[in-house]
Design a protein around this motif. Sequence first.
Motif, short mmCIF file in Angstrom:
data_model
loop_
_atom_site.label_atom_id
_atom_site.label_comp_id
_atom_site.label_asym_id
_atom_site.label_seq_id
_atom_site.Cartn_x
_atom_site.Cartn_y
_atom_site.Cartn_z
N ARG A 183 48.47 39.10 37.71
CA ARG A 183 47.05 38.77 37.81
C ARG A 183 46.77 37.83 38.98
NH1 ARG A 183 46.42 36.91 33.06
NH2 ARG A 183 46.29 34.71 33.59
N GLN A 184 47.75 37.05 39.37
CA GLN A 184 47.57 36.11 40.46
C GLN A 184 47.65 36.76 41.84
OE1 GLN A 184 50.65 33.29 39.44
NE2 GLN A 184 49.32 32.14 38.06
N LYS A 185 48.04 38.04 41.87
CA LYS A 185 48.13 38.74 43.14
C LYS A 185 46.73 39.17 43.61
CE LYS A 185 52.76 40.69 42.39
NZ LYS A 185 53.56 41.93 42.29
N GLU A 186 46.55 39.14 44.91
CA GLU A 186 45.27 39.57 45.47
C GLU A 186 45.07 41.06 45.22
OE1 GLU A 186 42.92 39.56 49.78
OE2 GLU A 186 44.91 38.65 49.58
N GLY A 187 43.87 41.40 44.75
CA GLY A 187 43.55 42.81 44.50
C GLY A 187 44.12 43.36 43.21
N TYR A 243 44.51 44.78 39.59
CA TYR A 243 43.60 45.50 38.71
C TYR A 243 44.41 46.12 37.57
CZ TYR A 243 45.17 49.78 41.11
OH TYR A 243 45.93 50.80 41.63
N SER A 292 35.93 42.02 34.97
CA SER A 292 36.65 40.77 35.25
C SER A 292 37.59 40.38 34.11
CB SER A 292 35.67 39.63 35.52
OG SER A 292 34.98 39.24 34.34
#
Length: 211
Positions: free
Chosen positions: A17-21, A23, A70
């Motif tokens: 979840r902490q990674k950019e992008g 989903y 979100s």
Amino acid sequence: MIWIDKGQEPESLLQYRQKEGAYYEGFSDKEDIQEALLLEQGHICAYCMRRISKERMTIEHYVPQSVDESLALDYRNMAGVCMGNRGKRKKYMTCDAHRENDGLTINPFDRSKVQLIKYKFDGTIYSEDEEINKDLNVTLNLNCDAESVFLKRNRKAALEALQDKLSRERDQGQWTKTLLLKIKDSLKSKGKNIEYRGIMDDYLDKRLRRG
């Protein structure tokens, strides 16, 4: 339905979840989520309380992804549910399969909401709260008693098995508050809840209130 005390999310989900992008569909370790959900729910469906396993479950988003994307990777928004008779006509489906993306008032993560659920001796699940009763009967279809589902009958059978056990104990002069609490504790054994334990909890709680 029983109250679910949400535990700690899997480390793999936290890191992803902490990674950019990030989903939901891109998270590849969904078995980690399944295992965590099974552990905190005692291997029963969050809605109907049927037995579930990694092979026979789906990950439910309490607030649907279509409503609030979100929350798609928020572990506090996830529950483990049964397959809900997917592939059958809608009137035979239950739980999230029947719900689709409809909103819910009842919340298995909110103890105060779950405490508003009641049961009848014939296995009917209901609430005197109009919105919650609609959730149970219409949105989640938890009183479906069609062939291959048998929710009402299975809850009734679970209650009758409990009553038989209590009757045997009473005949031996052992029906005490301590015994009732012990039996309630035994509804979860080796990390697994007994199927349909909600109706049994309800019955035992009524007995305990009588003193």
